[in-house]
Design a protein around this motif. Structure first.
Motif, short mmCIF file in Angstrom:
data_model
loop_
_atom_site.label_atom_id
_atom_site.label_comp_id
_atom_site.label_asym_id
_atom_site.label_seq_id
_atom_site.Cartn_x
_atom_site.Cartn_y
_atom_site.Cartn_z
N GLY A 45 27.16 139.45 32.55
CA GLY A 45 25.71 139.54 33.09
C GLY A 45 25.72 140.95 33.47
N VAL A 46 24.93 141.70 32.93
CA VAL A 46 24.53 143.27 33.32
C VAL A 46 23.65 143.42 34.80
CG1 VAL A 46 23.99 145.63 32.52
CG2 VAL A 46 25.07 143.81 31.00
N ALA A 95 17.69 137.28 28.65
CA ALA A 95 17.51 135.73 28.92
C ALA A 95 16.53 135.50 30.22
CB ALA A 95 19.04 135.21 29.48
N ALA A 96 16.06 134.31 30.18
CA ALA A 96 15.23 133.98 31.37
C ALA A 96 15.33 132.40 31.80
CB ALA A 96 13.79 134.04 31.20
N ALA A 114 27.17 132.13 29.76
CA ALA A 114 25.71 132.36 30.12
C ALA A 114 24.79 131.82 29.15
CB ALA A 114 25.86 134.17 29.92
N PRO A 115 24.96 131.68 27.83
CA PRO A 115 23.58 131.25 27.14
C PRO A 115 23.30 129.70 27.43
CG PRO A 115 25.32 132.45 25.70
CD PRO A 115 25.98 132.06 26.79
N ASP A 116 24.26 128.95 27.58
CA ASP A 116 24.21 127.51 28.20
C ASP A 116 23.24 127.55 29.32
OD1 ASP A 116 27.39 126.18 26.86
OD2 ASP A 116 25.69 127.36 25.90
N GLY A 117 23.20 128.31 30.41
CA GLY A 117 22.69 128.05 31.53
C GLY A 117 21.22 128.60 31.76
N MET A 118 20.74 129.26 30.37
CA MET A 118 19.29 129.80 30.42
C MET A 118 18.37 128.86 29.70
SD MET A 118 20.22 132.32 31.83
CE MET A 118 22.06 132.68 32.66
N ASP A 119 17.16 129.09 30.16
CA ASP A 119 16.03 128.59 29.63
C ASP A 119 15.84 129.23 28.09
OD1 ASP A 119 14.27 127.81 32.46
OD2 ASP A 119 15.82 126.66 31.42
#
Length: 131
Positions: A45-46, A95-96, A114-119
């Motif tokens: 996460g940047v 991402a959002a 990261a990807p799994d936790g994003m809408d």
């Protein structure tokens, strides 16, 4: 749908501005974040920005060099990246998360995986930092 743009080849010390255009949603109702994956490493996460409380988080490695911003009317998020170095070569994703369930900006950026936790998760744009 999120579509990133602005990646490309840049020399060490150079700058790039990434854009992320959202379609089908009102960006104002979402926390946004930029993540990257460099070769051989996990997602990082940047920078993340909460829409509900206005907080912003930057990874230590980019503080003072990267700036996250958004234009809700244009449904677009941005990441200004300055003083880039070769170790930052990789694919950058936007991402959002919806405001109702969005964690703090820092927690959003620290979500694993990261990807799994994003809408929403974009397809990424390649950034290459090389002489």
């Amino acid at each position: 749908q999120f579509v990133e743009s602005g990646g490309g080849l840049v020399q060490p010390g150079g700058s790039l501005r990434l854009s992320c255009r959202a379609s089908g949603i009102q960006l104002a109702y979402y926390a946004i974040g930029w993540f990257r994956q460099v070769p051989g490493k996990e997602y990082e996460g940047v920078s993340c920005s909460s829409s509900s409380d206005g907080t912003t988080y930057y990874a230590d490695s980019v503080k003072g060099r990267f700036t996250i911003s958004r234009d809700n009317a244009l449904r677009t998020a941005y990441l200004q990246m300055d003083s880039l170095n070769p170790e930052e070569t990789g694919v950058y994703y936007c991402a959002a998360i919806g405001n109702l369930r969005a964690p703090s900006a820092q927690a959003m950026c620290n979500t694993v995986p990261a990807p799994d936790g994003m809408d929403y998760w974009g397809k990424g744009t390649l950034v290459t930092v090389s002489a």
